[in-house]
Design an enzyme around this catalytic site. Structure first.
Site, mmCIF file in Angstrom:
data_model
loop_
_atom_site.group_PDB
_atom_site.id
_atom_site.type_symbol
_atom_site.label_atom_id
_atom_site.label_comp_id
_atom_site.label_asym_id
_atom_site.label_seq_id
_atom_site.Cartn_x
_atom_site.Cartn_y
_atom_site.Cartn_z
ATOM 1 N N ASP A 103 0.853 -1.204 0.000
ATOM 2 C CA ASP A 103 0.000 0.000 0.000
ATOM 3 C C ASP A 103 0.886 1.252 0.000
ATOM 4 O O ASP A 103 1.805 1.347 0.809
ATOM 5 C CB ASP A 103 -0.899 -0.032 1.247
ATOM 6 C CG ASP A 103 -2.086 0.908 1.147
ATOM 7 O OD1 ASP A 103 -1.931 2.020 0.619
ATOM 8 O OD2 ASP A 103 -3.183 0.536 1.624
ATOM 9 N N HIS A 121 -0.454 4.513 0.064
ATOM 10 C CA HIS A 121 -1.159 5.712 0.554
ATOM 11 C C HIS A 121 -0.550 6.170 1.880
ATOM 12 O O HIS A 121 -0.503 5.397 2.834
ATOM 13 C CB HIS A 121 -2.645 5.391 0.751
ATOM 14 C CG HIS A 121 -3.326 5.029 -0.536
ATOM 15 N ND1 HIS A 121 -3.378 3.736 -0.995
ATOM 16 C CD2 HIS A 121 -3.954 5.796 -1.453
ATOM 17 C CE1 HIS A 121 -4.025 3.723 -2.151
ATOM 18 N NE2 HIS A 121 -4.399 4.958 -2.463
ATOM 19 N N SER A 128 -5.457 -4.252 2.034
ATOM 20 C CA SER A 128 -4.606 -3.950 3.197
ATOM 21 C C SER A 128 -5.249 -4.411 4.508
ATOM 22 O O SER A 128 -4.557 -4.670 5.490
ATOM 23 C CB SER A 128 -4.330 -2.447 3.277
ATOM 24 O OG SER A 128 -3.629 -2.035 2.140
HETATM 25 CO CO1 B1M Z 1 -5.621 5.483 -4.220
HETATM 26 N N1 B1M Z 1 -7.215 4.441 -3.806
HETATM 27 N N2 B1M Z 1 -4.964 4.059 -5.323
HETATM 28 N N3 B1M Z 1 -4.181 6.703 -4.609
HETATM 29 N N4 B1M Z 1 -6.603 6.829 -3.353
HETATM 30 C C1 B1M Z 1 -8.143 4.979 -2.815
HETATM 31 C C2 B1M Z 1 -7.826 4.466 -1.414
HETATM 32 C C3 B1M Z 1 -9.557 4.442 -3.347
HETATM 33 C C4 B1M Z 1 -10.636 4.272 -2.270
HETATM 34 C C5 B1M Z 1 -10.052 5.397 -4.468
HETATM 35 C C6 B1M Z 1 -11.381 4.975 -5.085
HETATM 36 O O1 B1M Z 1 -11.439 4.034 -5.803
HETATM 37 N N5 B1M Z 1 -12.436 5.713 -4.778
HETATM 38 C C7 B1M Z 1 -9.117 3.109 -4.015
HETATM 39 C C8 B1M Z 1 -9.128 1.850 -3.118
HETATM 40 C C9 B1M Z 1 -10.218 0.888 -3.492
HETATM 41 C C10 B1M Z 1 -10.120 -0.436 -2.797
HETATM 42 O O2 B1M Z 1 -9.166 -0.871 -2.240
HETATM 43 N N6 B1M Z 1 -11.233 -1.112 -2.869
HETATM 44 C C11 B1M Z 1 -7.719 3.435 -4.476
HETATM 45 C C12 B1M Z 1 -7.025 2.724 -5.498
HETATM 46 C C13 B1M Z 1 -7.829 1.675 -6.237
HETATM 47 C C14 B1M Z 1 -5.684 2.989 -5.822
HETATM 48 C C15 B1M Z 1 -4.800 2.221 -6.837
HETATM 49 C C16 B1M Z 1 -4.930 0.688 -6.808
HETATM 50 C C17 B1M Z 1 -5.115 2.787 -8.228
HETATM 51 C C18 B1M Z 1 -4.391 2.112 -9.371
HETATM 52 O O3 B1M Z 1 -3.193 2.004 -9.385
HETATM 53 N N7 B1M Z 1 -5.170 1.668 -10.303
HETATM 54 C C19 B1M Z 1 -3.391 2.679 -6.407
HETATM 55 C C20 B1M Z 1 -2.861 1.767 -5.280
HETATM 56 C C21 B1M Z 1 -1.401 1.706 -5.215
HETATM 57 C C22 B1M Z 1 -0.970 0.910 -3.977
HETATM 58 O O4 B1M Z 1 -1.229 1.309 -2.869
HETATM 59 N N8 B1M Z 1 -0.326 -0.202 -4.215
HETATM 60 C C23 B1M Z 1 -3.691 4.029 -5.820
HETATM 61 C C24 B1M Z 1 -2.790 5.085 -5.835
HETATM 62 C C25 B1M Z 1 -3.056 6.354 -5.336
HETATM 63 C C26 B1M Z 1 -2.146 7.569 -5.508
HETATM 64 C C27 B1M Z 1 -0.652 7.204 -5.495
HETATM 65 C C28 B1M Z 1 -2.472 8.243 -6.832
HETATM 66 C C29 B1M Z 1 -2.647 8.495 -4.345
HETATM 67 C C30 B1M Z 1 -1.872 8.294 -3.017
HETATM 68 C C31 B1M Z 1 -0.760 9.284 -2.814
HETATM 69 C C32 B1M Z 1 -0.192 9.211 -1.421
HETATM 70 O O5 B1M Z 1 -0.817 8.826 -0.453
HETATM 71 N N9 B1M Z 1 1.035 9.580 -1.333
HETATM 72 C C33 B1M Z 1 -4.061 7.966 -4.125
HETATM 73 C C34 B1M Z 1 -5.068 8.689 -3.438
HETATM 74 C C35 B1M Z 1 -4.740 10.120 -3.095
HETATM 75 C C36 B1M Z 1 -6.320 8.123 -3.085
HETATM 76 C C37 B1M Z 1 -7.558 8.802 -2.469
HETATM 77 C C38 B1M Z 1 -8.245 9.579 -3.583
HETATM 78 C C39 B1M Z 1 -7.329 9.737 -1.293
HETATM 79 C C40 B1M Z 1 -6.558 9.137 -0.116
HETATM 80 C C41 B1M Z 1 -6.142 10.211 0.863
HETATM 81 O O6 B1M Z 1 -4.995 10.632 0.902
HETATM 82 N N10 B1M Z 1 -7.105 10.718 1.645
HETATM 83 C C42 B1M Z 1 -8.386 7.538 -1.975
HETATM 84 C C43 B1M Z 1 -9.862 7.770 -1.886
HETATM 85 C C44 B1M Z 1 -10.389 7.646 -0.453
HETATM 86 O O7 B1M Z 1 -9.695 7.442 0.497
HETATM 87 N N11 B1M Z 1 -11.685 7.707 -0.339
HETATM 88 C C45 B1M Z 1 -7.822 6.453 -2.811
HETATM 89 C C46 B1M Z 1 -6.858 11.779 2.623
HETATM 90 C C47 B1M Z 1 -6.300 11.155 3.923
HETATM 91 C C48 B1M Z 1 -6.068 12.221 4.974
HETATM 92 O O8 B1M Z 1 -7.264 10.253 4.396
HETATM 93 O O9 B1M Z 1 -5.653 8.279 4.375
HETATM 94 O O10 B1M Z 1 -8.117 7.945 4.887
HETATM 95 P P1 B1M Z 1 -6.905 8.785 4.964
HETATM 96 O O11 B1M Z 1 -6.544 9.072 6.484
HETATM 97 C C49 B1M Z 1 -7.512 9.463 7.436
HETATM 98 C C50 B1M Z 1 -8.112 8.295 8.202
HETATM 99 O O12 B1M Z 1 -8.307 7.154 7.411
HETATM 100 C C51 B1M Z 1 -7.180 8.103 9.358
HETATM 101 O O13 B1M Z 1 -6.692 9.416 9.643
HETATM 102 C C52 B1M Z 1 -6.767 10.250 8.495
HETATM 103 C C53 B1M Z 1 -7.549 11.509 8.843
HETATM 104 O O14 B1M Z 1 -7.096 12.127 9.988
HETATM 105 N N12 B1M Z 1 -6.034 7.229 9.276
HETATM 106 C C54 B1M Z 1 -5.444 6.735 10.399
HETATM 107 C C55 B1M Z 1 -5.322 6.789 8.209
HETATM 108 N N13 B1M Z 1 -4.329 6.007 8.618
HETATM 109 C C56 B1M Z 1 -4.359 5.963 9.949
HETATM 110 C C57 B1M Z 1 -3.554 5.281 10.859
HETATM 111 C C58 B1M Z 1 -3.849 5.389 12.223
HETATM 112 C C59 B1M Z 1 -4.911 6.186 12.643
HETATM 113 C C60 B1M Z 1 -5.740 6.857 11.747
HETATM 114 O O15 B1M Z 1 -3.138 4.786 13.161
HETATM 115 C C61 B1M Z 1 -2.111 3.914 12.799
#
Ligand code: B1M
Length: 215
Positions: free
Chosen positions: A98, A100, A151
Site C-alpha cells: 500500500d 497511501h 490492506s
Molecule cells: Co488510491 N485508492 N490508489 N491513490 N486513493 C483509494 C484508497 C480508493 C478508495 C479510491 C477509489 O477508488 N475511490 C481506491 C481503493 C479501493 C479499494 O481498495 N477497494 C484506491 C485505489 C484503487 C488505488 C490504486 C490501486 C489505483 C491504481 O493504481 N489503479 C493505487 C494503489 C497503489 C498501492 O497502494 N499499491 C492508488 C494510488 C493512489 C495515488 C498514489 C495516486 C494516491 C496516493 C498518494 C499518497 O498517499 N502519497 C491515491 C489517493 C490520493 C487516493 C484517495 C483519492 C485519497 C486518499 C487520501 O490521501 N485521503 C483515496 C480515496 C479515499 O480514500 N476515499 C484512494 C486523505 C487522507 C487524509 O485520508 O488516508 O483515509 P486517509 O486518512 C484518514 C483516516 O483514514 C485516518 O486518519 C486520516 C484523517 O485524519 N487514518 C489513520 C489513516 N491512517 C491511519 C492510521 C492510524 C490512525 C488513523 O493509526 C495507525
C-alpha cells in the site's frame, strides 16, 4: 471563488500555483487544523469520489495528493503542539503493498506534536520491518495504516505474525485507514489477537488512543 472553496478546488485540480498565498490568507482568520479538516480533506474526499466513479484519472489523483502534501507541510508549523515530550514511542507504517501515506503522515504530525516520539517507517512496510523498528526503538505501540481493501487482510496477517512471534501481547496496535471499520477491527480482528488492537477513525482518535494506552 470564496477562499474556502478555492482551497478545496486547488486540491481537486492539483493546483499549487498560489497555494501557499491562499493558505496564508486563510491562516489569518482560522486555525491550521480547521483549514485542513474543513477544506483540504473535503477536497480529497471529492477526489476519491471522482476517481472511484471513473471521472478522474490516476495521474490527476497523484497531483491532488502532491498538492495536499504541500498544503499540509505549509500548515504544519501552525498546528498546536505541546511542550510535553517523552510520553512514549509509536512505530508507524503503511502496510505492505500500500502506497497511501497522507493519512499516516497526518497521524505522525498530530501524535508527535503532542509529546510522543513517532518512528515513521514510510509506505509498503512488511511486518518484519515494523517488528525490527519496535525492538530498536523500544517502542510502546504499533500503528498501521492502509487504504486498500486488500490492506485490511494484510493487517490481519500482521496481527497473526505478531502472535506467532510471541510479541502480540507486548505492544498495543492501532489501525487506521479508509477501508477499515471499527467493528472489523475491534470485534473481528480483536477476537483472534492475543493483545490489544484498536481502530482510529482519524489522527485525533489516534492521539487519544495513544493517551489511553500510555495512561
Ligand atoms: Co488510491 N485508492 N490508489 N491513490 N486513493 C483509494 C484508497 C480508493 C478508495 C479510491 C477509489 O477508488 N475511490 C481506491 C481503493 C479501493 C479499494 O481498495 N477497494 C484506491 C485505489 C484503487 C488505488 C490504486 C490501486 C489505483 C491504481 O493504481 N489503479 C493505487 C494503489 C497503489 C498501492 O497502494 N499499491 C492508488 C494510488 C493512489 C495515488 C498514489 C495516486 C494516491 C496516493 C498518494 C499518497 O498517499 N502519497 C491515491 C489517493 C490520493 C487516493 C484517495 C483519492 C485519497 C486518499 C487520501 O490521501 N485521503 C483515496 C480515496 C479515499 O480514500 N476515499 C484512494 C486523505 C487522507 C487524509 O485520508 O488516508 O483515509 P486517509 O486518512 C484518514 C483516516 O483514514 C485516518 O486518519 C486520516 C484523517 O485524519 N487514518 C489513520 C489513516 N491512517 C491511519 C492510521 C492510524 C490512525 C488513523 O493509526 C495507525
Amino acid at each position: 471563488l470564496p477562499l474556502n472553496e478555492r482551497l478545496r478546488q486547488r486540491i481537486i485540480d492539483g493546483d499549487t500555483n498560489g497555494l501557499t498565498d491562499d493558505l496564508d490568507e486563510a491562516l489569518r482568520t482560522r486555525g491550521a487544523l480547521d483549514i485542513l479538516n474543513s477544506d483540504l480533506l473535503e477536497g480529497m474526499k471529492t477526489v476519491g469520489e471522482l476517481f472511484g466513479s471513473g471521472q478522474m484519472q490516476l495521474p490527476f489523483v497523484l497531483q491532488s495528493a502532491e498538492t495536499m502534501k504541500r498544503a499540509v507541510a505549509h500548515l504544519e508549523p501552525h498546528m498546536d503542539s505541546t511542550d510535553e515530550a517523552g510520553k512514549g514511542t509509536l512505530v508507524l507504517a503503511t502496510v505492505k503493498g500500500d502506497v497511501h501515506d497522507i493519512g499516516k503522515n497526518l497521524v505522525d504530525i498530530i501524535v508527535s506534536n503532542n509529546g510522543y516520539t513517532v518512528v515513521n517507517l514510510g509506505i509498503k512496510q512488511p511486518i518484519s520491518a515494523i517488528v525490527e523498528a519496535v525492538k530498536q526503538n523500544h517502542a510502546d505501540a504499533i500503528g498501521m495504516s492502509g487504504l486498500l481493501v486488500k490492506s485490511t487482510m494484510v493487517m490481519k496477517d500482521n496481527l497473526a505474525e505478531l502472535d506467532r512471534l510471541g510479541v502480540g501481547k507486548d505492544f498495543p496496535v492501532m489501525l487506521g485507514g479508509a477501508a477499515l471499520t471499527r467493528t472489523f477491527v475491534e470485534d473481528d480482528l480483536q477476537r483472534d489477537f492475543s493483545g490489544q488492537v484498536r481502530y482510529a477513525k482519524d489522527a485525533f482518535e489516534g492521539l487519544s488512543l495513544m493517551d489511553s494506552v500510555m495512561a
